[in-house]
Design a protein around this motif. Structure first.
Motif, short mmCIF file in Angstrom:
data_model
loop_
_atom_site.label_atom_id
_atom_site.label_comp_id
_atom_site.label_asym_id
_atom_site.label_seq_id
_atom_site.Cartn_x
_atom_site.Cartn_y
_atom_site.Cartn_z
N ARG A 1 -10.77 14.08 3.06
CA ARG A 1 -12.08 13.79 3.45
C ARG A 1 -13.28 14.59 2.66
O ARG A 1 -14.17 13.99 2.34
N SER A 2 -12.94 15.88 2.25
CA SER A 2 -14.14 16.40 1.39
C SER A 2 -14.08 15.94 -0.02
O SER A 2 -15.16 16.11 -0.60
N ASP B 1 -3.41 15.46 -5.85
CA ASP B 1 -4.37 15.45 -4.84
C ASP B 1 -5.48 16.64 -5.43
O ASP B 1 -5.54 17.10 -6.50
N GLU B 2 -6.43 17.26 -4.57
CA GLU B 2 -7.27 18.16 -5.04
C GLU B 2 -6.76 19.34 -5.81
O GLU B 2 -7.43 20.05 -6.35
N ALA C 1 -12.31 10.92 -5.05
CA ALA C 1 -11.00 10.07 -5.03
C ALA C 1 -10.71 9.45 -3.76
O ALA C 1 -9.95 9.96 -2.99
N PRO C 2 -11.26 8.20 -3.44
CA PRO C 2 -11.05 7.54 -2.20
C PRO C 2 -9.39 7.21 -1.84
O PRO C 2 -9.29 7.25 -0.89
N LEU C 3 -8.80 6.97 -3.09
CA LEU C 3 -7.39 6.71 -2.80
C LEU C 3 -6.67 8.04 -2.08
O LEU C 3 -5.34 7.67 -1.38
N LEU C 4 -6.94 9.18 -2.39
CA LEU C 4 -6.37 10.31 -1.56
C LEU C 4 -6.55 9.96 -0.10
O LEU C 4 -5.50 10.63 0.57
N LEU C 5 -7.53 9.32 0.33
CA LEU C 5 -7.55 9.11 1.96
C LEU C 5 -6.89 8.10 2.27
O LEU C 5 -6.62 7.91 3.59
N LEU C 6 -6.91 7.03 1.49
CA LEU C 6 -6.31 5.70 1.95
C LEU C 6 -4.82 5.77 1.95
O LEU C 6 -3.99 5.39 3.00
#
Length: 616
Positions: free
Chosen positions: A226-227, A51-52, A232-237
């Protein structure tokens, strides 16, 4: 209860199992950061990436499931237990409990759930210790209202009254009889609450008011992703997918459980078991007159004033005798039987007279004293076995419940007693039939099962309320023959409530004919049927099916309601022999001869009037 469908069970088990097994799976530390590998894509070391802050996403998903599911399970379960208890108590006990349960929930419902949660969490501070009681309070009104509505729909059924007849206490009835019948809607509400709790926990964590970082939570993961979703759209998926699949699996599981507790869903079922064997003590043996009713008057308050649906009724019954109480609907027969059992509805009360069962005045007993009598010394068989029998319990379990209400037996002895009772009432293959549900038996078999419940504790007095209603002629004869045989085997007295004079001819020793709340004729059954002294009795005889196949004569008009009784003789408006003198004053119940009594001022004149005798 059927076995729930395996797919939703397996899905929820997998989610819960992975959450519980997170500490033992050798996953990376969910809070360990690696800034140099921020938002790294999936790799062999980190299957779902980082993640971030460079933390392992897979590990945080598993540990986040522990936080989300534990909060949801604890809050939904607490709300379910507390709400169901309040709904049961409010719906069944009424009065103060009903006021407290419903009005208290109305106050909670004044606040939108999310706003209420936000308010409390803001005041008390975020964290799991705050989330669980807050979510419990949010979901509590739903369980109270579902349970309360279920109790209202169930408590009027005859099988609830049947449990009271057996002598079961309020707690036993609520837990053993009512709760299983409302379990389906409660399970559905539980599924909704659990899923909503996961969403609310995630939403509050998303806002920073739920699980506190650095502890992992699906809501925290969604908020953080969200930010960075553009990079990294997979982190939201991943957390959204885990949240969605978990909610779908929970709803599917509870739908499956709802179907499983419904006995009409499948042919082979096992009953679900709750609290059992809360037995009151046995009633001491008493001797004397079996049943004596003296000048019984029942009153009901109405908006227009009190009415008296039963007035000045006196009856006597000895051991091994059958007393038939005959009359049309609305005559007060069943209300008299309920008064003997101490089961009058709350709006009705005894204002005069006494009822003695084995030298005990049941009108002076409290509820505990009545429970000791019901099901042991006196029992009642209701007219509709399909509604009197509990639809979610096996026949054998319901007979065992009648036994356990008054005595303690081992499981093996209970089963032997149940099978023996079913065999005694003439049910073939009793060992198999005791595992059947009520709807799996024919009408005659259900009535036999009701009789088995009634005689489970060898009562001295049995009240049979229309026991042959809706049965064909052949089955009627079998049921009547069974009752007659059991009466002699047990030496018990029986009160037979019926509107059918052919039934009276088959089984009764004494007969009391009731009309509009009072006895109009009384005496030996053979004498009354052969030589009726009241026009109403003669009219009932003429309305019975004739042996030669000719059409019966109907009685014109209807039974007058208690609030609109005519002056003088109550039957005068429908009587073909009425004179002005009949409407002048209410006739008394007078003795004609040999214990034969009638409430007709012209009985001596009408003795010679021919009437077709429909009953031998």
């Amino acid at each position: 209860m059927t076995r729930p469908r395996l797919t939703p069970v397996a899905a929820v088990a997998v989610v819960a199992g992975l959450a519980l097994a997170a500490p033992f799976l050798g996953l990376a530390n969910p809070t360990a950061m690696s800034i140099a590998h921020r938002m790294a894509p999936p790799s062999a070391a980190h299957w779902l990436g980082q993640d971030e802050y460079g933390r392992d996403v897979l590990s945080r998903l598993f540990w986040g499931a522990r936080a989300s599911l534990s909060v949801a399970a604890a809050s939904a379960s607490a709300a379910c237990l507390l709400g169901t208890a309040l709904g049961l108590a409010g719906g069944f006990l009424g009065r103060v409990m009903e006021l407290l349960a419903l009005r208290g929930m109305d106050v909670v419902l004044c606040f939108p759930p999310l706003l209420l949660a936000l308010l409390v969490v803001t005041l008390l501070g975020p964290g799991t210790a705050t989330l669980i009681p807050v979510l419990t309070l949010v979901f509590l009104p739903g369980f109270v209202r579902v349970a309360y509505a279920g109790v209202l729909s169930v408590r009027a059924h005859d099988y609830v009254d049947a449990m009271r007849v057996l002598g079961a206490g309020r707690l036993r009835i609520m837990l053993r009889t009512i709760l299983p019948n409302i379990a389906g809607p409660i399970l559905v509400q539980l599924s909704l609450a659990a899923a909503a709790a996961v969403v609310l926990e995630s939403g509050l964590s998303f806002l920073g008011l739920g699980v506190l970082p650095p502890a992992p939570s699906w809501g925290l993961m969604i908020g953080a992703a969200r930010s960075t979703m553009a990079q990294a759209p997979l982190l939201l998926l991943w957390p959204c997918l885990a949240l969605s699949l978990t909610i779908l699996a929970m709803n599917a599981l509870c739908d499956a459980l709802r179907d499983a507790v419904d006995p009409h869903r499948a042919p082979d079922r096992r009953p679900h078991r709750l609290l059992n064997r809360l037995a009151p003590g046995l009633l001491p043996e008493q001797h004397g007159t079996l049943l004596a009713i003296r000048n019984l008057t029942i009153e009901i308050d109405t908006p227009t004033g009190p009415i008296q649906p039963v007035r000045d009724v006196s009856l006597t019954l000895g051991p091994s005798e059958t007393l038939a109480v005959v009359g049309e609907s609305g005559s007060g027969k069943s209300l008299t039987g309920l008064a003997v059992m101490g089961l009058l509805p709350p709006v009705a009360r005894i204002v005069d007279g006494a009822i003695w069962v084995e030298a005990r005045d049941v009108t002076r007993l409290d509820e505990a004293g009545l429970r000791r009598l019901r099901g042991s010394r006196m029992a009642m068989v209701f007219q509709d076995p399909l509604s009197s029998l509990n639809p979610v319990h096996h026949i054998g379990n319901q007979i065992a419940e009648a036994i356990h209400a008054h005595r303690r037996l081992a499981d093996r002895a209970t089963r032997q007693r149940v099978v023996a009772l079913l065999q005694r009432v003439g049910i073939p293959d009793p060992a198999r039939r005791c595992r059947a549900f009520p709807h799996e038996l024919s009408g005659g078999m259900r009535q036999r099962a009701m009789i088995a419940i009634g005689i489970a504790n060898d009562p001295r007095l049995l009240i049979a309320d229309e026991p042959t209603t809706a049965l064909d002629v052949t089955i009627q004869a079998q049921v009547l023959d069974l009752l007659s045989r059991l009466k002699h085997e047990f030496g018990m007295g029986m009160v037979l409530i019926t509107h059918s004079l052919p039934v009276v001819a088959e089984i009764a020793d004494q007969v009391a004919v009731m009309y509009a709340g009072e006895i109009v004729e009384q005496g030996n059954a053979a004498e009354v049927l052969a030589h009726p002294l009241h026009p109403y009795t003669a009219a009932l005889l003429r309305s019975a099916p004739a042996e030669d196949g000719s059409l019966p004569d109907s009685i014109p008009g209807t039974v007058p309601p208690p609030h609109a009784l005519p002056p003088g003789c109550l039957f005068a408006p429908r009587c073909r022999h009425a004179t002005p003198a009949c409407e002048a004053a209410r006739p008394p119940l007078v003795a004609a001869h040999d214990g034969h009594r009638t409430r007709c001022i012209r009985w001596s004149e009408l003795v010679s009037v021919p009437s077709r005798q429909a009953v031998a």
